[in-house]
Every structure is written in C-alpha cells, then in structure tokens.
Design an enzyme around this catalytic site. Structure first.
Site, PDB file in Angstrom:
ATOM      1  N   ASN A  63       0.870  -1.176   0.000  1.00  0.00           N
ATOM      2  CA  ASN A  63       0.000   0.000   0.000  1.00  0.00           C
ATOM      3  C   ASN A  63       0.907   1.226   0.000  1.00  0.00           C
ATOM      4  O   ASN A  63       1.441   1.608   1.038  1.00  0.00           O
ATOM      5  CB  ASN A  63      -0.901  -0.038   1.248  1.00  0.00           C
ATOM      6  CG  ASN A  63      -1.810   1.175   1.339  1.00  0.00           C
ATOM      7  OD1 ASN A  63      -1.890   1.974   0.411  1.00  0.00           O
ATOM      8  ND2 ASN A  63      -2.496   1.317   2.462  1.00  0.00           N
ATOM      9  N   TRP A  64       1.079   1.804  -1.193  1.00  0.00           N
ATOM     10  CA  TRP A  64       2.010   2.944  -1.294  1.00  0.00           C
ATOM     11  C   TRP A  64       1.385   4.246  -0.796  1.00  0.00           C
ATOM     12  O   TRP A  64       2.063   5.265  -0.712  1.00  0.00           O
ATOM     13  CB  TRP A  64       2.481   3.101  -2.751  1.00  0.00           C
ATOM     14  CG  TRP A  64       3.475   2.062  -3.180  1.00  0.00           C
ATOM     15  CD1 TRP A  64       4.058   1.103  -2.396  1.00  0.00           C
ATOM     16  CD2 TRP A  64       4.026   1.887  -4.494  1.00  0.00           C
ATOM     17  NE1 TRP A  64       4.929   0.336  -3.139  1.00  0.00           N
ATOM     18  CE2 TRP A  64       4.929   0.791  -4.436  1.00  0.00           C
ATOM     19  CE3 TRP A  64       3.849   2.525  -5.721  1.00  0.00           C
ATOM     20  CZ2 TRP A  64       5.648   0.343  -5.547  1.00  0.00           C
ATOM     21  CZ3 TRP A  64       4.568   2.077  -6.827  1.00  0.00           C
ATOM     22  CH2 TRP A  64       5.465   1.000  -6.738  1.00  0.00           C
ATOM     23  N   LYS A  65       0.103   4.240  -0.504  1.00  0.00           N
ATOM     24  CA  LYS A  65      -0.610   5.430  -0.011  1.00  0.00           C
ATOM     25  C   LYS A  65      -0.346   6.612  -0.958  1.00  0.00           C
ATOM     26  O   LYS A  65      -0.180   6.392  -2.153  1.00  0.00           O
ATOM     27  CB  LYS A  65      -0.226   5.718   1.445  1.00  0.00           C
ATOM     28  CG  LYS A  65      -0.408   4.475   2.321  1.00  0.00           C
ATOM     29  CD  LYS A  65      -0.275   4.719   3.791  1.00  0.00           C
ATOM     30  CE  LYS A  65      -0.419   3.399   4.542  1.00  0.00           C
ATOM     31  NZ  LYS A  65      -0.367   3.536   5.978  1.00  0.00           N
TER      32      LYS A  65
ATOM     33  N   SER B   5       2.876  -1.892  10.538  1.00  0.00           N
ATOM     34  CA  SER B   5       4.335  -1.861  10.771  1.00  0.00           C
ATOM     35  C   SER B   5       5.035  -3.164  10.393  1.00  0.00           C
ATOM     36  O   SER B   5       6.001  -3.571  11.051  1.00  0.00           O
ATOM     37  CB  SER B   5       4.638  -1.493  12.228  1.00  0.00           C
ATOM     38  OG  SER B   5       4.108  -0.226  12.545  1.00  0.00           O
TER      39      SER B   5
ATOM     40  N   GLU C  26      -5.924  -4.932  10.559  1.00  0.00           N
ATOM     41  CA  GLU C  26      -4.934  -3.876  10.773  1.00  0.00           C
ATOM     42  C   GLU C  26      -5.287  -3.078  12.029  1.00  0.00           C
ATOM     43  O   GLU C  26      -6.038  -2.091  11.943  1.00  0.00           O
ATOM     44  CB  GLU C  26      -4.925  -2.906   9.590  1.00  0.00           C
ATOM     45  CG  GLU C  26      -4.481  -3.499   8.287  1.00  0.00           C
ATOM     46  CD  GLU C  26      -3.871  -2.435   7.381  1.00  0.00           C
ATOM     47  OE1 GLU C  26      -2.714  -2.615   6.987  1.00  0.00           O
ATOM     48  OE2 GLU C  26      -4.523  -1.428   7.105  1.00  0.00           O
TER      49      GLU C  26
ATOM     50  N   HIS D 220      -9.884   1.255   4.687  1.00  0.00           N
ATOM     51  CA  HIS D 220      -8.619   1.492   5.402  1.00  0.00           C
ATOM     52  C   HIS D 220      -8.835   2.518   6.520  1.00  0.00           C
ATOM     53  O   HIS D 220      -9.600   3.470   6.354  1.00  0.00           O
ATOM     54  CB  HIS D 220      -7.556   1.989   4.412  1.00  0.00           C
ATOM     55  CG  HIS D 220      -6.186   1.964   5.008  1.00  0.00           C
ATOM     56  ND1 HIS D 220      -5.759   2.935   5.887  1.00  0.00           N
ATOM     57  CD2 HIS D 220      -5.182   1.073   4.889  1.00  0.00           C
ATOM     58  CE1 HIS D 220      -4.520   2.636   6.270  1.00  0.00           C
ATOM     59  NE2 HIS D 220      -4.149   1.513   5.683  1.00  0.00           N
TER      60      HIS D 220
ATOM     61  N   GLY E 108       2.641  -1.096   4.366  1.00  0.00           N
ATOM     62  CA  GLY E 108       2.639   0.314   3.976  1.00  0.00           C
ATOM     63  C   GLY E 108       4.053   0.817   3.786  1.00  0.00           C
ATOM     64  O   GLY E 108       4.697   0.582   2.754  1.00  0.00           O
TER      65      GLY E 108
END
Ligand code: PGA
Length: 243
Positions: A10-12, A206, A167, A98, A227
């Site tokens: 998930n590169w956000k 994390s 998450e 999310h 992430g």
C-alpha cells in the site's frame, strides 16, 4: 498458513511516477525466480494503468496492481471519485475501509459495504481493512461487530472470495505511537475471524523484513498488507522472500 502468501503493498499518497516505475520494475525482476507468492502493488490511482501496462509484456502472473480505494457510488455526478467499473480489467484487487479513510474521510462501515458490493459486481477482489483503534479487552468484539456490519447483505460465497486485512490502528506506522502487534495477538484475532468468516486473512501494521515471519508462520494468517516498508523495493522484496 496453508496456501501461497498474499503480500500487498500500500504505497498510499507516496511516490512520483518515476519512483513508482523504478520500484515496480525492480519488484518485477526480483519476483521472477519466486512463484509461490501472490504480490499486489497498490500505487496512487494515477499510476495504475501505467504500472499495469508494465506487466503486460512478459507478464509475471503472480504480480498485479490493486487500487487503494474505490467509490461507493456506481456512476454519475461524484466529483473526484473513481468507480469499480472504471477499475475493472485494470486491477485484480482493491483496498477498502482502510483506517486512514475512516479517520480522514469519515468513511463508515456502510460505505465500505457498498464498495465491496460494487467491487464484487465488477469481479475485483476486495481487501477489507478492519482493526480496533485502541487495544483493550473489547478489541476483539469490536472488530467482529465491524466485520458483521461491513459484510451485511453479502453472501457467504462472496465473503469467501474477499480478503480481510486485520490492521489494528495502533500498529499502523503512520500512528505517532505505533507499535507492531505480536504474532500471538494477531493470530488470536485471525483465529476468531476465521471461525466466523470463511475468508483469507492477512495482517497489516508496521510489517517489515524483520518481523514478517512472526505473522506468516501463524496458522490463520495468509499474508500481509505493507505500507511504509513497501516503498523500498529492496525491503519489500526481502519481506516477500521471508514470507
Ligand atoms: P504500515 O501501513 O505498514 O506503514 O504500518 C500499513 C497500512 O496502513 O496499510
């Protein structure tokens, strides 16, 4: 963990187009000798078609692109939104619910529910994020109640073709006081979810190359949503190898 792990990046709202192409190409090359894994890269929307095309010549079948979000509306006057039907044939997966969408854009379980229904209608696998904000004795109950709301009106068969990303919000690296969860804690939640929902469960919060094994060795965890550590192709490939 039974089947091949599912590792999602998930590169956000990070990367320039150049960064994204370099990282994607590096991941693609790194994945050539590894095929007992499924890897999904979720870049910002704008890079989706470009990266999907990069995997069209000599495709690596266990690599695909996914969306970080989708509109809860089917089509029409919704400025700035991207619909599930627009994503069809470009992405195989889409992240929904999310916690950053919940915190910053006030999304509700009902919105996530609509998104899942539209994704399934367009043959895109939803990666449904759930997780408690704070760790306390009610956490597990809260997570279960949220998943029930999110999957309301969705058949068992369709639930089975979705993925749950557990998450815990307190473990996500964007949280200033983030601490990764322990494998034991995550397994306990994943086990309870598995008893109630017949679906693949992955862990996010994390995750990095040092701790990935702690999660993937767990019986009810089938992979990870990564992430921050997925922004470095080198570290992300290490995560994939260790998974
Ligand atoms: P993180 O993010 O790996 O940076 O904690 C995970 C996520 O938000 O999906």
């Amino acid at each position: 963990m039974q089947s091949h792990p599912l590792i999602v990046a998930n590169w956000k709202m990070n990367t320039t187009l150049a960064d994204a192409i370099v990282a994607f190409e590096a991941i693609k090359i790194g994945l050539e000798p590894i095929d007992d894994v499924k890897v999904v890269i979720c870049p910002p929307f704008l890079w989706l078609t470009i990266l999907a095309e990069k995997n069209q010549n000599h495709p690596i079948r266990h690599l695909s692109v996914g969306a970080q979000n989708v509109s809860q509306f089917e089509k029409g006057a919704y400025t700035g939104e991207v619909s599930a039907s627009m994503l069809k044939n470009i992405v195989e997966y889409a992240i929904v619910g999310h916690s950053e969408r919940v915190t910053h854009f006030f999304e509700k379980p009902e919105d996530t529910n609509q998104k899942i229904k539209l994704l399934l209608k367009n043959k895109i696998t939803p990666i449904v994020c759930v997780g408690e904000k704070f760790k306390n004795k009610n956490s597990l109950q809260l997570v279960l109640q949220t998943v029930v709301k999110i999957f309301k009106g969705i058949s068992q068969k369709q639930i089975a073709s979705s993925v749950i990303a557990y998450e815990p919000v307190w473990a996500i690296s964007s949280n200033p006081s983030a601490q990764p969860a322990t494998g034991d804690y995550v397994e306990k939640v994943a086990h309870t979810l598995a008893l109630n929902f017949n679906t693949k469960i992955i862990y996010g919060g994390s995750v990095n190359a040092k701790n990935i094994r702690e999660f993937t060795i767990c019986e009810h965890i089938s992979g990870a949503l990564v992430g921050n550590a997925s922004l470095s192709a080198k570290e992300f490939l290490q995560i994939i190898k260790k998974a």
